[in-house]
Design a protein around this motif. Structure first.
Motif, PDB file in Angstrom:
ATOM      1  N   TRP A 120      -0.818   8.236  18.054  1.00 30.98           N
ATOM      2  CA  TRP A 120      -0.029   7.048  18.381  1.00 30.98           C
ATOM      3  C   TRP A 120       1.485   7.250  18.308  1.00 30.98           C
ATOM      4  N   PHE A 121       1.965   8.197  17.480  1.00 31.53           N
ATOM      5  CA  PHE A 121       3.405   8.409  17.349  1.00 31.53           C
ATOM      6  C   PHE A 121       3.880   9.667  18.067  1.00 31.53           C
ATOM      7  N   GLY A 122       2.934  10.541  18.404  1.00 30.64           N
ATOM      8  CA  GLY A 122       3.297  11.793  19.064  1.00 30.64           C
ATOM      9  C   GLY A 122       3.575  12.918  18.092  1.00 30.64           C
ATOM     10  N   VAL A 123       3.678  12.590  16.801  1.00 30.55           N
ATOM     11  CA  VAL A 123       3.950  13.606  15.781  1.00 30.55           C
ATOM     12  C   VAL A 123       3.425  13.101  14.435  1.00 30.55           C
ATOM     13  N   ALA A 124       2.963  14.034  13.602  1.00 35.80           N
ATOM     14  CA  ALA A 124       2.509  13.685  12.260  1.00 35.80           C
ATOM     15  C   ALA A 124       3.659  13.889  11.284  1.00 35.80           C
ATOM     16  N   VAL A 125       3.928  12.871  10.468  1.00 36.17           N
ATOM     17  CA  VAL A 125       5.011  12.931   9.493  1.00 36.17           C
ATOM     18  C   VAL A 125       4.423  12.961   8.096  1.00 36.17           C
ATOM     19  N   SER A 126       4.902  13.871   7.259  1.00 43.40           N
ATOM     20  CA  SER A 126       4.436  13.951   5.882  1.00 43.40           C
ATOM     21  C   SER A 126       4.885  12.696   5.126  1.00 43.40           C
ATOM     22  N   LEU A 127       3.942  12.060   4.447  1.00 41.44           N
ATOM     23  CA  LEU A 127       4.230  10.811   3.750  1.00 41.44           C
ATOM     24  C   LEU A 127       3.920  10.939   2.264  1.00 41.44           C
ATOM     25  N   PRO A 128       4.704  10.295   1.407  1.00 41.10           N
ATOM     26  CA  PRO A 128       4.403  10.310  -0.029  1.00 41.10           C
ATOM     27  C   PRO A 128       3.181   9.453  -0.333  1.00 41.10           C
ATOM     28  N   MET A 129       2.283   9.976  -1.171  1.00 39.79           N
ATOM     29  CA  MET A 129       1.127   9.193  -1.578  1.00 39.79           C
ATOM     30  C   MET A 129       1.445   8.397  -2.853  1.00 39.79           C
ATOM     31  N   ALA A 130       2.576   7.749  -2.781  1.00 36.07           N
ATOM     32  CA  ALA A 130       3.061   6.794  -3.794  1.00 36.07           C
ATOM     33  C   ALA A 130       4.209   6.083  -3.083  1.00 36.07           C
ATOM     34  N   LEU A 131       4.547   4.906  -3.556  1.00 34.18           N
ATOM     35  CA  LEU A 131       5.580   4.122  -2.862  1.00 34.18           C
ATOM     36  C   LEU A 131       6.950   4.379  -3.487  1.00 34.18           C
ATOM     37  N   ALA A 162      -8.420   4.732  -0.168  1.00 30.98           N
ATOM     38  CA  ALA A 162      -8.894   5.069   1.182  1.00 30.98           C
ATOM     39  C   ALA A 162      -7.817   5.818   1.967  1.00 30.98           C
ATOM     40  N   ILE A 163      -6.553   5.362   1.861  1.00 30.81           N
ATOM     41  CA  ILE A 163      -5.458   6.057   2.543  1.00 30.81           C
ATOM     42  C   ILE A 163      -5.333   7.483   2.020  1.00 30.81           C
ATOM     43  N   SER A 164      -5.455   7.643   0.706  1.00 29.93           N
ATOM     44  CA  SER A 164      -5.384   8.974   0.101  1.00 29.93           C
ATOM     45  C   SER A 164      -6.482   9.878   0.652  1.00 29.93           C
ATOM     46  N   THR A 165      -7.679   9.334   0.799  1.00 29.26           N
ATOM     47  CA  THR A 165      -8.799  10.099   1.366  1.00 29.26           C
ATOM     48  C   THR A 165      -8.501  10.519   2.795  1.00 29.26           C
ATOM     49  N   LEU A 166      -7.965   9.591   3.595  1.00 29.39           N
ATOM     50  CA  LEU A 166      -7.658   9.883   4.998  1.00 29.39           C
ATOM     51  C   LEU A 166      -6.510  10.888   5.115  1.00 29.39           C
ATOM     52  N   ASN A 167      -5.606  10.859   4.144  1.00 28.48           N
ATOM     53  CA  ASN A 167      -4.519  11.837   4.127  1.00 28.48           C
ATOM     54  C   ASN A 167      -5.065  13.232   3.824  1.00 28.48           C
ATOM     55  N   LYS A 168      -5.980  13.314   2.849  1.00 30.69           N
ATOM     56  CA  LYS A 168      -6.536  14.607   2.451  1.00 30.69           C
ATOM     57  C   LYS A 168      -7.439  15.205   3.517  1.00 30.69           C
ATOM     58  N   ASN A 169      -8.219  14.374   4.212  1.00 26.48           N
ATOM     59  CA  ASN A 169      -9.153  14.930   5.211  1.00 26.48           C
ATOM     60  C   ASN A 169      -8.541  15.106   6.601  1.00 26.48           C
ATOM     61  N   GLY A 170      -7.246  14.755   6.755  1.00 22.96           N
ATOM     62  CA  GLY A 170      -6.554  14.995   8.016  1.00 22.96           C
ATOM     63  C   GLY A 170      -6.628  13.873   9.032  1.00 22.96           C
ATOM     64  N   THR A 180       0.847  -1.183   0.000  1.00 24.85           N
ATOM     65  CA  THR A 180       0.000   0.000   0.000  1.00 24.85           C
ATOM     66  C   THR A 180       0.892   1.247   0.000  1.00 24.85           C
ATOM     67  N   TYR A 181       0.261   2.414  -0.012  1.00 23.88           N
ATOM     68  CA  TYR A 181       1.013   3.641   0.181  1.00 23.88           C
ATOM     69  C   TYR A 181       1.672   3.610   1.566  1.00 23.88           C
ATOM     70  N   PRO A 182       2.763   4.337   1.773  1.00 25.20           N
ATOM     71  CA  PRO A 182       3.405   4.379   3.098  1.00 25.20           C
ATOM     72  C   PRO A 182       2.454   4.909   4.165  1.00 25.20           C
ATOM     73  N   ILE A 183       2.571   4.356   5.375  1.00 28.14           N
ATOM     74  CA  ILE A 183       1.714   4.833   6.475  1.00 28.14           C
ATOM     75  C   ILE A 183       2.545   5.341   7.669  1.00 28.14           C
ATOM     76  N   ALA A 184       3.897   5.153   7.622  1.00 28.20           N
ATOM     77  CA  ALA A 184       4.755   5.655   8.705  1.00 28.20           C
ATOM     78  C   ALA A 184       6.221   5.554   8.289  1.00 28.20           C
ATOM     79  N   ASP A 185       7.062   6.283   9.016  1.00 26.01           N
ATOM     80  CA  ASP A 185       8.511   6.242   8.807  1.00 26.01           C
ATOM     81  C   ASP A 185       9.065   4.985   9.472  1.00 26.01           C
ATOM     82  N   LEU A 199      -5.469  10.759   8.791  1.00 26.12           N
ATOM     83  CA  LEU A 199      -4.195  10.045   8.889  1.00 26.12           C
ATOM     84  C   LEU A 199      -3.229  10.797   9.795  1.00 26.12           C
ATOM     85  N   ALA A 200      -3.132  12.113   9.635  1.00 24.81           N
ATOM     86  CA  ALA A 200      -2.250  12.931  10.485  1.00 24.81           C
ATOM     87  C   ALA A 200      -2.701  12.876  11.941  1.00 24.81           C
TER      88      ALA A 200
END
Length: 275
Positions: A259-270, A242-250, A115-120, A252-253
């Motif tokens: 859960w991580f304590g900080v939101a990291v910008s992720l590429p919406m492609a692998l 679905a991940i793209s939708t959650l990224n756009k509506n905030g 899938t698209y990346p979901i974390a570092d 995912l952040a």
């Protein structure tokens, strides 16, 4: 329309509907939607992604899959297994996909669809908070360190260890909690895991653990995976949408911050990993 024509019309419509449903269920996404359930393999010893709290599943994966399931219109059921049994279980088609998540590597991309990346997932070291002998990653030279068996973090640790003047002894563990316990008791000097994971562990027990800066691994990402075949492609596409939708509506952040304590910008492609 006479009675025979009326009957013939309804039979024809029923056959067309059955054919449509059959065609719709010819791929994995169609079958998942037909059953109304997405079956996911995971290991619940990988906080903050998946872990047990008072005997119940908790973590980033549970929340994110619930959000994705809502968009896709299906329920999500997790199967908890030891990590070294999860990918073989996927290969054997015991579930539809793997939560994990997995560190995306070249070798894994050849075998699985991601899938698209979901974390570092960049690899780093966790040490005891009172251990002044480890100030940077190279200070593990000649010491005993640990990582989870069959993990990409373990492979990165072994590769890094081989570059040091005095190669550390690398011990492998069935799950990370066992490694953390040995670290806390002094049987290990450090544990390698993703920066996301160990930052969470250190935050939960700051008097016991500390993160060694900087991270020693190359930049990599976590993602979920499924079988790399035409049957699974539709599920991969739907999950990414679905991940793209959650990224756009905030959302995912918001889950990252929770859960991580900080939101990291992720590429919406692998991105293609270096290793």
């Amino acid at each position: 329309m006479n009675l025979f024509q009326h009957w013939k019309h309804h039979v024809g419509a029923a056959i067309m509907l059955a054919a449509s449903l059959s065609a719709h269920a010819d791929d994995l996404l169609g079958r998942v939607k037909q059953h109304g359930e997405l079956l996911v393999g995971t290991e619940m010893q990988f906080a903050p992604f998946d872990f047990l709290e008072n005997g119940q599943q908790a973590g980033f994966n549970k929340d994110l899959f619930a959000a994705v399931g809502k968009i896709m219109g299906v329920k999500v059921r997790f199967i908890d297994l030891p990590w070294d049994s999860v990918l073989p279980g996927l290969d054997a088609k015991k579930f539809d996909m793997v939560a994990g998540p997995l560190t995306v590597t070249k070798a894994r991309m050849e075998r699985y669809a991601f899938t698209y990346p979901i974390a570092d997932a960049t690899d780093a070291l966790l040490k005891r908070a009172n251990d002044a002998s480890i100030k940077q990653p190279s200070d593990i030279a000649g010491k005993v360190v640990g990582a989870q068996k069959s993990s990409a973090q373990n492979e990165q640790l072994k590769t890094y260890a081989a570059t040091l003047k005095q190669t550390p002894e690398v011990r492998e563990y069935v799950d990370n909690n066992q490694a953390y316990a040995d670290l806390a008791s002094g049987r290990l000097s450090a544990v390698a895991n993703s920066l996301t994971n160990i930052a969470y562990v250190a935050k939960q027990r700051p008097a016991v653990f500390a993160v060694v800066q900087p991270a020693f691994g190359s930049k990599v990402y976590f993602a979920y995976c499924m079988r790399k075949d035409a049957d699974s492609q539709s599920l991969d596409d739907a999950f990414n949408a679905a991940i793209s939708t959650l990224n756009k509506n905030g959302e995912l952040a918001a889950l990252q911050k929770k859960w991580f304590g900080v939101a990291v910008s992720l590429p919406m492609a692998l991105p293609t990993p270096n290793t």
